[in-house]
Design a protein around this motif. Structure first.
Motif, PDB file in Angstrom:
ATOM      1  N   LYS A  54     113.790 -71.220  67.358  1.00 12.44           N
ATOM      2  CA  LYS A  54     114.235 -71.807  65.786  1.00 12.44           C
ATOM      3  C   LYS A  54     113.704 -71.143  65.039  1.00 12.44           C
ATOM      4  CE  LYS A  54     115.274 -76.842  67.832  1.00 12.44           C
ATOM      5  NZ  LYS A  54     115.222 -78.045  68.510  1.00 12.44           N
TER       6      LYS A  54
ATOM      7  N   PRO B   8     112.877 -72.349  61.808  1.00 19.11           N
ATOM      8  CA  PRO B   8     112.177 -72.790  61.741  1.00 19.11           C
ATOM      9  C   PRO B   8     110.733 -73.043  61.551  1.00 19.11           C
ATOM     10  CG  PRO B   8     113.411 -74.149  60.874  1.00 19.11           C
ATOM     11  CD  PRO B   8     114.065 -72.980  61.655  1.00 19.11           C
ATOM     12  N   ASN B   9     110.203 -72.866  63.014  1.00 19.69           N
ATOM     13  CA  ASN B   9     109.277 -72.607  63.941  1.00 19.69           C
ATOM     14  C   ASN B   9     108.677 -71.265  63.968  1.00 19.69           C
ATOM     15  OD1 ASN B   9     109.381 -75.280  64.994  1.00 19.69           O
ATOM     16  ND2 ASN B   9     109.828 -74.728  66.805  1.00 19.69           N
TER      17      ASN B   9
ATOM     18  N   ASP C 226     115.988 -69.019  56.035  1.00 20.49           N
ATOM     19  CA  ASP C 226     115.321 -70.295  56.646  1.00 20.49           C
ATOM     20  C   ASP C 226     114.131 -69.958  57.437  1.00 20.49           C
ATOM     21  OD1 ASP C 226     117.291 -71.919  56.634  1.00 20.49           O
ATOM     22  OD2 ASP C 226     118.257 -71.903  58.510  1.00 20.49           O
TER      23      ASP C 226
ATOM     24  N   SER D 109     111.524 -70.039  53.230  1.00 23.36           N
ATOM     25  CA  SER D 109     111.439 -71.171  53.115  1.00 23.36           C
ATOM     26  C   SER D 109     110.852 -71.637  53.295  1.00 23.36           C
ATOM     27  CB  SER D 109     113.079 -71.924  52.785  1.00 23.36           C
ATOM     28  OG  SER D 109     112.773 -72.676  53.880  1.00 23.36           O
ATOM     29  N   VAL D 110     109.867 -71.812  54.779  1.00 20.37           N
ATOM     30  CA  VAL D 110     108.411 -72.178  55.881  1.00 20.37           C
ATOM     31  C   VAL D 110     108.007 -71.301  55.528  1.00 20.37           C
ATOM     32  CG1 VAL D 110     108.251 -73.237  57.692  1.00 20.37           C
ATOM     33  CG2 VAL D 110     110.091 -73.256  57.242  1.00 20.37           C
TER      34      VAL D 110
END
Lengths: 254, 254
Positions: free
Chosen positions: A107, A109-110, A138, A141-142
């Motif tokens: 993933k 975001p992880n 994604d 953004s993290v």
């Protein structure tokens, strides 16, 4: 410096100011050239420290401490200026020898979260299955641009065994975060300084061919009914323990 | 027990089996009645431990340890059965006296993540601005049903001062995660057992009216260019330190 920045990069001026004044990364998002502006950030920090020291003398602190209201050290250039001194001022380059291997993680975001946590905790080497992942929105953004300050290494899952063999030959020890029949408790674990830390896939964990390479299989004690922590949090706790053992005051350790 | 479950709840049968066999929470998602099935989970775990102990005797382990392949302890009822013994078997009820206050946090995935981490690390009390947040799909998809095993307390940001005053009167100390001019380093901090831990808003941090209530303002040392960790990760590191100091072997501490 500031007029120069303005002339060379007028549309980015606000972001540059935010960077130099060390605003929290969440408050801006940009493609700044960090190296270029780092020295002005440093000069700014020094100046502010001096101003604060002159304004609030130690005597005043002793007399009036009860009256002093505690205040955030985050910086907002539109409001007042407060000291941004970091709690640490350590040269981590020699002490930080951990590689975080996130090639098995799915993933995005992880992955972005792990990049951010690496950067903040002073882990300099992050292994991803592809460097292109860092261009994904994604991820960005993290990660809060953490990837720009990290050494990103590309190792696909199928090349992971090869990578681990090479690193073992260079004297690194392989640490896996996994719940196995043989796992030791993170609480009691002394991290090797030269450390390859492997995080498993969100559902599948670390596959058995890789388990065979581990010098240490370490798990986090679990007190609830759920069986596991999120992989980003797992990684953060491992990095935190490494950071405490080797990066903070690491120069006095062996 | 199993036929009873099947008859009373046929469509949930698969999830019940997954729960009883302690599959990782990511592999199923359900609205099970935990209390109802907990005892069967316990009986299952005991049985499996016994089977494993009989199958792999200590002598064998000594002789053949080099040949034994390390294997995940996660459970997949469709494949072989491996021991699910947790590394810990502590009654945490007396030792775990921390309240995590997440009322100031905005983003639902952060709240869901914090709930999951609380549950796994043995923190039993989570304060949210509204209990309804736990019904949000974005919360549930991250929390992995952790909220069902937590004591959720509702305190809105405007009622937070009142809540803190009450808790201080009950002997709790208030710990805030914030970078202030007065912050102490998390590495050196001894958590009070009766502890209210406040996490700040993603961008704004802890507002000044709440900073005034803090008995301890604690920050995580930062080694990179980014100014801060994600609030879920920050919370996880604080909980981890509390967990190590009070929950693990906490019964022997004062």
């Amino acid at each position: 410096m500031l007029p120069y920045i303005y002339l060379s990069n007028p549309e980015n001026f606000f972001n540059v100011i935010m960077f130099i004044t060390m605003a929290p990364a969440e408050e801006y998002m940009s493609n700044l050239d960090y190296e270029k502006y780092k020295s002005s950030q440093h000069i700014f920090e020094k100046k502010i420290r001096k101003v604060i020291e002159e304004t609030i003398s130690l005597d005043q602190l002793k007399c009036d401490k009860s009256k002093l209201i505690n205040m955030q050290r985050k910086m907002n250039p539109e409001q007042d200026l407060y000291a941004m001194s970091s709690i640490t001022d350590v040269d981590i380059s020699e002490n930080s020898r951990m590689f975080v291997v996130a090639s098995l993680i799915d993933k995005i975001p992880n992955l972005g979260g792990i990049a951010r946590t690496c950067e903040v905790l002073g882990i300099r080497n992050l292994v991803l299955s592809s460097k292109k992942l860092t261009e994904n929105q994604d991820f960005k953004s993290v990660s809060m641009t953490a990837e720009k300050n990290l050494n990103i290494i590309e190792v696909t899952p199928s090349n992971l065994e090869e990578f681990l063999k090479e690193k073992q030959a260079e004297g690194f020890e392989i640490v896996g975060a996994e719940q196995t029949v043989d796992s030791k408790n993170l609480i009691k674990f002394s991290f090797p300084r030269k450390c390859i830390m492997i995080l498993g896939h969100e559902k599948e964990g670390i596959p058995s061919n890789i388990l065979g390479f581990l010098d240490h299989t370490i798990e986090i004690p679990q007190f609830g009914l759920l069986r596991s922590l999120n992989v980003h949090v797992t990684g953060a706790l491992f990095m935190w323990e490494y950071c405490k053992q080797h990066i903070v005051g690491g120069s006095t350790q062996t």
